[in-house]
Design a protein around this motif. Structure first.
Motif, PDB file in Angstrom:
ATOM      1  N   GLU A 147       0.843  -1.190   0.000  1.00 35.37           N
ATOM      2  CA  GLU A 147       0.000   0.000   0.000  1.00 35.37           C
ATOM      3  C   GLU A 147       0.884   1.248   0.000  1.00 35.37           C
ATOM      4  O   GLU A 147       1.923   1.291   0.637  1.00 35.37           O
ATOM      5  CB  GLU A 147      -0.918   0.008   1.232  1.00 35.37           C
ATOM      6  N   ARG A 148       0.432   2.277  -0.717  1.00 30.24           N
ATOM      7  CA  ARG A 148       1.249   3.479  -0.925  1.00 30.24           C
ATOM      8  C   ARG A 148       1.654   4.129   0.390  1.00 30.24           C
ATOM      9  O   ARG A 148       2.781   4.647   0.501  1.00 30.24           O
ATOM     10  CB  ARG A 148       0.454   4.476  -1.777  1.00 30.24           C
ATOM     11  N   GLU A 149       0.788   4.072   1.414  1.00 30.31           N
ATOM     12  CA  GLU A 149       1.109   4.752   2.675  1.00 30.31           C
ATOM     13  C   GLU A 149       2.218   4.047   3.448  1.00 30.31           C
ATOM     14  O   GLU A 149       2.793   4.632   4.377  1.00 30.31           O
ATOM     15  CB  GLU A 149      -0.143   4.862   3.554  1.00 30.31           C
ATOM     16  N   MET A 162      -1.820  12.683  -6.675  1.00 31.06           N
ATOM     17  CA  MET A 162      -0.962  11.812  -7.485  1.00 31.06           C
ATOM     18  C   MET A 162      -1.422  11.795  -8.940  1.00 31.06           C
ATOM     19  O   MET A 162      -0.599  11.798  -9.861  1.00 31.06           O
ATOM     20  CB  MET A 162      -0.972  10.389  -6.914  1.00 31.06           C
ATOM     21  N   GLY A 163      -2.734  11.799  -9.162  1.00 35.29           N
ATOM     22  CA  GLY A 163      -3.245  11.844 -10.518  1.00 35.29           C
ATOM     23  C   GLY A 163      -2.892  13.136 -11.225  1.00 35.29           C
ATOM     24  O   GLY A 163      -2.527  13.139 -12.405  1.00 35.29           O
ATOM     25  N   LYS A 201      -6.660  10.249   2.313  1.00 27.54           N
ATOM     26  CA  LYS A 201      -6.316   9.267   1.290  1.00 27.54           C
ATOM     27  C   LYS A 201      -6.876   9.673  -0.067  1.00 27.54           C
ATOM     28  O   LYS A 201      -6.182   9.600  -1.095  1.00 27.54           O
ATOM     29  CB  LYS A 201      -6.859   7.893   1.686  1.00 27.54           C
ATOM     30  N   GLN A 202      -8.139  10.135  -0.080  1.00 27.60           N
ATOM     31  CA  GLN A 202      -8.761  10.554  -1.331  1.00 27.60           C
ATOM     32  C   GLN A 202      -8.038  11.761  -1.923  1.00 27.60           C
ATOM     33  O   GLN A 202      -7.813  11.833  -3.136  1.00 27.60           O
ATOM     34  CB  GLN A 202     -10.234  10.869  -1.086  1.00 27.60           C
ATOM     35  N   THR A 203      -7.656  12.709  -1.071  1.00 30.37           N
ATOM     36  CA  THR A 203      -6.947  13.902  -1.548  1.00 30.37           C
ATOM     37  C   THR A 203      -5.579  13.531  -2.111  1.00 30.37           C
ATOM     38  O   THR A 203      -5.150  14.053  -3.146  1.00 30.37           O
ATOM     39  CB  THR A 203      -6.790  14.914  -0.402  1.00 30.37           C
ATOM     40  N   LYS A 204      -4.869  12.626  -1.434  1.00 31.47           N
ATOM     41  CA  LYS A 204      -3.555  12.189  -1.923  1.00 31.47           C
ATOM     42  C   LYS A 204      -3.665  11.500  -3.278  1.00 31.47           C
ATOM     43  O   LYS A 204      -2.823  11.695  -4.156  1.00 31.47           O
ATOM     44  CB  LYS A 204      -2.906  11.254  -0.906  1.00 31.47           C
ATOM     45  N   GLU A 205      -4.708  10.698  -3.469  1.00 25.02           N
ATOM     46  CA  GLU A 205      -4.914  10.032  -4.750  1.00 25.02           C
ATOM     47  C   GLU A 205      -5.156  11.048  -5.866  1.00 25.02           C
ATOM     48  O   GLU A 205      -4.639  10.903  -6.986  1.00 25.02           O
ATOM     49  CB  GLU A 205      -6.079   9.048  -4.661  1.00 25.02           C
ATOM     50  N   LYS A 206      -5.951  12.088  -5.563  1.00 30.59           N
ATOM     51  CA  LYS A 206      -6.180  13.136  -6.557  1.00 30.59           C
ATOM     52  C   LYS A 206      -4.887  13.875  -6.882  1.00 30.59           C
ATOM     53  O   LYS A 206      -4.614  14.195  -8.043  1.00 30.59           O
ATOM     54  CB  LYS A 206      -7.233  14.120  -6.039  1.00 30.59           C
TER      55      LYS A 206
END
Length: 551
Positions: A269-271, A454-455, A447-452
């Motif tokens: 997992e990324r974290e 990274m995108g 987590k959702q903010t970090k994914e955005k």
């Protein structure tokens, strides 16, 4: 007198450099001398260094592996068994139990295999008699050795993690282009000679649009040296360099899971990754563009293609945005006179519908549209300028959104810290259930903010490089000169032209075709016959009609 063979083992190649093997081998030979055994075999090692050698010069007989004990099959151990089957001996001498195997089950399995071929296994350290008590002692000591090894691995991993958390590189061999130096950021110092090669690889891939195979062949032909000093570059080496984030200044510890031989790489997992900042060799936007091209190549790649297709990986469905596959229906089937190459969409492959488009219909249409660009080169410049403006506008939007999300992430992390302070304050009286519920919600938002983020980071700096257009101009001049000399372009040259232009062919419903790339978008329709060469919309070309190149 009994005959004996000697077996020694270390776990890795690096451990062959220490004195473990010479001391193991010497102890085993001394044990054989005391027992009155004659040592035989067909493998020799240097008695001083422990490296594999040949007979003579004071070298001694021994079977040596630098292999993990978890593997039942090891090269030298297999050779010892083969020699036992062909020539025969009475005893296999091993220094300690864990040199044969740490796991009691694996050790006992190997012992039984030797016993079935008529040889007993004896250990220098530990006088184990052939009795139930002796077997129990071996099992107990092997279990303890396994436990001790597990603790050693745990201590090693704990130390490596602590080192990574201090911001230092943790590994044996540094990536190509670096050398280990604890006094520089991240513990990796740039090796400028190798770094120039790394920058060139990225430039060839991103700016000159060379394939990984093309880069490999170029470096090998020029005699450029690899990390190990060889001049024969492998495609996997170039691919690893292009995909390694270390060159953009980010090395990660604890990213991969342990895997067995032959199994694909799996990521944690990324974290759980620990990021270590190092001195970058290539600019961030160059690295990101390389990742984008690698991603597209992976999406479009057809495994083990047996035939050449002019538009392979470039034909895309307008509805589901997934690429068409390519296939050829062979002659002779269903009374077919000739092979029928085509581009295919299939529901069972995850596509939106079943559809097949003949390559003999589609390829001529696309080729003539591209020929129009050659006749009117200003279309290329206008298209590039428009693409550049669109990319810059998208870049500004993404950068603004990135800044907003970054500020929001900082605010969420402060909120989580404040929540923890409130929870540990006895005067406020926040219950554990309330704390965990609120923390879970905040963690989900983080987590959702970090994914955005990274995108967005993957899309930032994706601006076409002017240098690539200059290369395209030169390439266009070469093609025009070939036409003027009456030379007929080969399919591979046409394919290279399409790649330079970033051609993408979108197939819509009702046979509508939209062709995009580094030029103004062009539209046409799929013809219902094979008369692609007679399309009345084809361009007026600056060379005789008799020399109009076909698809």
């Amino acid at each position: 007198m009994k005959r004996a063979a000697v077996y020694a083992r270390v776990s890795t190649d690096g451990q062959r450099d220490n004195y473990s093997i010479p001391t193991q081998v010497a102890s085993c030979h001394e044990f054989a001398k005391q027992k009155g055994y004659a040592v035989i075999g067909d493998r020799y090692v240097d008695s001083i260094t422990g490296f594999d050698s040949v007979a003579g010069n004071g070298n001694v007989l021994a079977y040596v592996d630098n292999y993990t004990s978890r593997e039942l099959s090891r090269p030298s151990l297999d050779q010892a068994i083969s020699y036992l089957e062909q020539t025969g001996y009475d005893v296999l001498i091993v220094y300690t139990l864990d040199r044969l195997a740490r796991d009691p089950y694996i050790r006992r399995t190997l012992e039984l295999e030797f016993e079935q071929h008529g040889a007993a296994v004896e250990y220098v350290q530990g006088d184990y008699d052939q009795s139930p008590e002796g077997e129990v002692r071996k099992d107990l000591e092997a279990t303890f050795a396994k436990w001790e090894n597990a603790k050693r691995v745990e201590r090693s991993m704990r130390g490596a993690k602590a080192k990574a958390e201090r911001g230092l590189f943790v590994s044996g061999q540094p990536p190509y282009g670096y050398k280990i130096n604890r006094d520089v950021p991240g513990g990796l110092e740039v090796d400028e000679n190798q770094a120039q090669i790394v920058r060139r690889i990225f430039s060839l891939f991103v700016e000159d649009r060379l394939s990984i195979r093309g880069i490999t062949e170029l470096l090998s032909d020029e005699g450029v040296k690899t990390f190990h000093g060889r001049t024969n570059w492998a495609k996997s080496t170039v691919a690893r360099i292009l995909g390694n984030s270390t060159y953009a200044g980010r090395w990660y510890y604890n990213r991969r899971r342990g895997r067995g031989l032959g199994r694909p790489v799996q990521y944690k997992e990324r974290e759980k990754w620990i990021e270590v900042e190092v001195t970058p060799i290539v600019e961030e936007h160059i690295f990101d563009m390389a990742q984008e091209r690698l991603k597209k190549n992976k999406q479009r790649r057809r495994r083990n293609p047996k035939r050449f297709y002019l538009l392979s990986g470039m034909v895309i469905c307008e509805l589901c945005k997934r690429p068409y596959g390519s296939q050829t229906q062979k002659a002779g089937k269903h009374k077919r006179k000739n092979d029928a190459p085509a581009y295919r969409h299939r529901v069972k492959d995850g596509h939106c519908k079943n559809r097949m488009v003949s390559a003999r219909l589609l390829e001529p249409l696309v080729w003539y549209e591209i020929l129009t660009l050659l006749v009117e080169p200003e279309n290329l410049k206008r298209g590039y300028s428009n693409a550049l403006d669109q990319q810059k506008a998208a870049f500004e939007r993404h950068r603004t959104l990135h800044q907003t999300l970054s500020k929001g992430l900082e605010k969420l992390e402060r909120t989580r810290q404040n929540l923890t302070k409130i929870y540990i304050d006895p005067d406020i009286g926040l219950s554990k259930a309330e704390y965990l519920e609120q923390k879970q919600n905040i963690d989900a938002e983080i987590k959702q903010t970090k994914e955005k983020l990274m995108g967005l980071e993957a899309e930032l700096d994706q601006v076409p490089i002017p240098g690539a257009l200059e290369s395209l101009d030169v390439f266009m001049e070469e093609i025009m000169s070939l036409f003027e000399d009456g030379y007929e372009l080969t399919p591979k040259i046409k394919r290279k032209l399409f790649e330079f232009l970033h051609v993408e062919v979108f197939l819509g419903e009702d046979d509508d075709i939209r062709i995009e790339g580094w030029f103004e978008t062009r539209s046409t329709r799929l013809l219902s016959t094979t008369s692609g060469h007679c399309d009345p919309r084809r361009p007026t070309l600056p060379w005789p009609a008799s020399r109009v190149p076909g698809p």
